[in-house]
Scaffold this active site. Structure first.
Site, PDB file in Angstrom:
ATOM      1  N   ASP A 132       0.790  -1.230   0.000  1.00  0.00           N
ATOM      2  CA  ASP A 132       0.000   0.000   0.000  1.00  0.00           C
ATOM      3  C   ASP A 132       0.821   1.279   0.000  1.00  0.00           C
ATOM      4  O   ASP A 132       0.261   2.382  -0.078  1.00  0.00           O
ATOM      5  CB  ASP A 132      -0.966   0.002   1.191  1.00  0.00           C
ATOM      6  N   ASP A 192      -6.316  -4.554  -6.591  1.00  0.00           N
ATOM      7  CA  ASP A 192      -6.073  -3.251  -5.967  1.00  0.00           C
ATOM      8  C   ASP A 192      -4.615  -2.819  -6.200  1.00  0.00           C
ATOM      9  O   ASP A 192      -4.303  -1.632  -6.273  1.00  0.00           O
ATOM     10  CB  ASP A 192      -6.331  -3.305  -4.446  1.00  0.00           C
TER      11      ASP A 192
HETATM   12  N1  GLY Z   1      -7.988  -3.660  -0.272  1.00  0.00           N
HETATM   13  C1  GLY Z   1      -8.255  -2.318  -0.572  1.00  0.00           C
HETATM   14  C2  GLY Z   1      -9.687  -2.051  -0.700  1.00  0.00           C
HETATM   15  O1  GLY Z   1     -10.426  -2.315   0.238  1.00  0.00           O
HETATM   16  O2  GLY Z   1     -10.108  -1.578  -1.709  1.00  0.00           O
END
Ligand code: GLY
Length: 409
Positions: A132, A192
């Site tokens: 992230d 993601d």
């Molecule tokens: N895992 C990132 C989201 O919840 O979009």
């Protein structure tokens, strides 16, 4: 004039069939939304002034990892702001929204507050235990760099890119999304992760950057394209790769409803991510793929007429996810700029429809009804019972981003 039931049904059918309805109606819908933008930004600015006032006294919090907290959401039961430590995956979004509000309003208050919330995130540049870092650093410092026209954060952003690159596995050609780098059993990847590639593409081209970041981003996008989607363009959420055979050893539903359905926000990340990869590389395969994953979403029979998807394409009738709509709208607006004719108009009109819905009282909160966050009705992680039908910081961020994109079109 009230829209008749028959017209509503036809509109819904048009959405369901992915029919390009570009024409005068779309142009006037876009003109109407554009005319509302000053009001929308003024309301958003008032909300974020209130949020900042509530959150600032909570910034220094000895109980948080790193001793600092950033606002993330809101607990409707207690009425309390949900603060997270600076390493939480969404912490770039609150400062990012402040940067967008500075861009939208020119009000120096937002620049000052954006700077304050951005700079506390600096320790993330060294983080290697999850993917992230791209979200966190690029939404905050990346916007600071772009909007202020400064290079003073370049070293930090390059360090963040190098940290993310440590999670790249050459054999698999993928960046590990979740889990420790040393884990030999599982290698988990989620769509993601496409969003984190923007930091790498920036770092590949930045002064003092390294082209290897581009090679890593392309490799990750390519392998993800090969395995992470069904033939119809719908995404899986979590794939677990075998590091010895390089095969997918397990599919997990993750934040989605099942292994057989497409989680709406994951689909939105893919639309946005592949469009962004085309912008960065001009490789047409990414553009074609962005069109495919976008068409899956906007033509899906379970897509509601207002363009705000249910939290999973396989869960019609359940909660909507306003964050998925906001991310998708921003991605579709960019995609419309890379396509032409009817196709471009189709993506643009769909994004406008989504944004008009999100800007309506059905989703855009009034006063403190959602703790001053902008968008109601987001879904974080429904299978875990976490953050269901609630405001989400990233929903606001991509809503503002999409409105800004529209304002420049
Ligand atoms: N895992 C990132 C989201 O919840 O979009």
């Amino acid at each position: 004039m009230k829209t008749s039931h028959a017209v509503k049904t036809m509109l819904a059918l048009g959405v369901a069939l992915g029919i390009a309805t570009a024409g005068r109606g779309d142009e006037s819908a876009e003109a109407a939304l554009k005319a509302q933008l000053p009001k929308i930004f003024a309301k958003a600015a008032a909300h974020y002034r209130a949020l900042d006032a509530a959150a600032t006294p909570l910034m220094h919090d000895a109980n948080q990892r790193g001793g600092l907290g950033v606002p993330h959401g809101w607990d409707a039961k207690t009425g309390k702001l949900d603060m997270r430590d600076i390493f939480w995956w969404t912490t770039g979004h609150f400062p990012g929204s402040l940067w967008y509000l500075y861009e939208a309003t020119g009000d120096a208050f937002f620049k000052d507050r954006a700077l304050a919330w951005t700079e506390i995130l600096a320790p993330n540049s060294k983080v290697t235990d999850n993917h992230d870092v791209g979200f966190i650093m690029y939404c905050s410092f990346g916007n600071a760099r772009r909007i202020l026209g400064t290079d003073r954060y370049d070293a930090l952003l390059l360090e963040a890119a190098a940290s993310l690159a440590q999670r790249f596995d050459k054999g698999l050609g993928l960046i590990r999304s979740w889990g420790e780098i040393s884990d030999k059993k599982d290698f988990l990847v989620i769509p993601d992760n496409m969003m984190n590639l923007e930091l790498l593409e920036w770092a590949a081209n930045a002064p003092g950057g390294d082209r290897r970041f581009d090679a890593i981003a392309r490799s990750h996008a390519d392998v993800t394209m090969r395995h992470h989607f069904r033939p119809d363009g719908g995404t899986f959420h979590v794939l677990n790769y075998d590091q010895r055979t390089h095969r997918v050893q397990e599919i997990r539903r993750g934040q989605g409803a099942s292994c057989e359905t497409a989680w709406s926000r994951g689909q939105s990340w893919a639309i946005y991510g592949y469009t962004m990869m085309f912008r960065a590389t001009r490789d047409r395969r990414y553009l074609d793929f962005a069109r495919k994953v976008a068409d899956f979403a906007i033509s899906h029979p379970a897509m509601p007429a207002d363009g705000v998807p249910y939290w999973d394409f396989g869960a019609p009738g359940e909660e909507r996810d306003s964050s998925a709509a906001a991310i998708m709208a921003s991605g579709l607006l960019e995609l419309s700029g890379f396509t032409s004719g009817e196709e471009s108009a189709k993506y643009r009109a769909f994004a406008v429809r989504q944004l008009a819905s999100l800007a309506s009282p059905a989703y855009f909160s009034e006063g403190g009804e959602a703790g001053h966050w902008l968008l109601k009705h987001g879904v974080g992680y429904k299978p875990a019972g976490s953050e269901v039908d609630t405001p989400l910081d990233y929903g606001d961020y991509y809503f503002l981003e999409a409105l800004l994109r529209l304002s420049k079109m």
